[in-house]
Design a protein around this motif. Sequence first.
Motif, short mmCIF file in Angstrom:
data_model
loop_
_atom_site.label_atom_id
_atom_site.label_comp_id
_atom_site.label_asym_id
_atom_site.label_seq_id
_atom_site.Cartn_x
_atom_site.Cartn_y
_atom_site.Cartn_z
N ARG A 1 -21.41 34.39 9.97
CA ARG A 1 -21.78 35.61 9.69
C ARG A 1 -21.06 36.22 8.37
N ASP A 2 -21.49 37.26 7.75
CA ASP A 2 -20.97 37.66 6.52
C ASP A 2 -19.45 38.44 6.76
N GLY A 3 -18.48 38.69 5.92
CA GLY A 3 -17.36 39.03 5.92
C GLY A 3 -17.17 40.54 6.81
N ASP A 4 -18.39 41.34 6.47
CA ASP A 4 -18.13 42.69 6.92
C ASP A 4 -18.54 42.75 8.55
N THR A 5 -19.35 41.77 8.88
CA THR A 5 -19.79 41.59 10.39
C THR A 5 -18.30 41.40 11.09
N TRP A 6 -17.84 40.31 10.62
CA TRP A 6 -16.23 39.85 11.24
C TRP A 6 -15.41 40.69 11.18
N LEU A 7 -15.28 41.73 10.15
CA LEU A 7 -14.32 42.83 10.01
C LEU A 7 -14.69 43.93 11.08
N GLN A 8 -15.91 44.11 11.11
CA GLN A 8 -16.17 45.26 12.22
C GLN A 8 -16.08 44.64 13.67
N GLU A 9 -16.07 43.47 13.85
CA GLU A 9 -16.11 43.01 15.25
C GLU A 9 -14.55 43.09 15.72
N GLN A 10 -13.71 43.02 14.68
CA GLN A 10 -12.24 43.09 14.69
C GLN A 10 -11.54 44.39 15.03
N VAL A 11 -12.48 45.39 14.83
CA VAL A 11 -11.63 46.76 14.77
C VAL A 11 -11.60 47.01 16.72
N PRO A 12 -10.48 47.44 16.89
CA PRO A 12 -10.03 47.82 18.24
C PRO A 12 -10.85 48.96 18.78
N PRO A 13 -11.30 49.07 19.87
CA PRO A 13 -12.00 50.27 20.47
C PRO A 13 -11.43 51.64 20.34
N HIS A 14 -9.91 51.64 20.29
CA HIS A 14 -9.41 52.87 20.02
C HIS A 14 -9.32 53.54 18.67
N HIS A 15 -9.92 52.68 17.91
CA HIS A 15 -10.08 52.94 16.33
C HIS A 15 -11.54 53.50 16.00
N GLY A 16 -12.21 53.72 16.92
CA GLY A 16 -13.66 54.31 16.51
C GLY A 16 -14.67 53.44 15.85
#
Length: 56
Positions: free
Chosen positions: A40-55
């Motif tokens: 996956r590209d880096g943006d997809t990986w970063l978006q998957e790492q955002v905790p749910p409480h951070h929207g």
Amino acid sequence: MSGQPLTEWERARRRAEVFGEALPETTRDERDDDRRGERRDGDTWLQEQVPPHHGG
């Protein structure tokens, strides 16, 4: 052991028995890994790492 010298293949096999296989026969890009499709590209990986409480 017989008095005949070992072939290169026999020496390599004996080394592998004693020390294990230090280097694989093929490189990573030559193998058909199942993980290839997971790239996956880096943006997809970063978006998957955002905790749910951070929207996410």
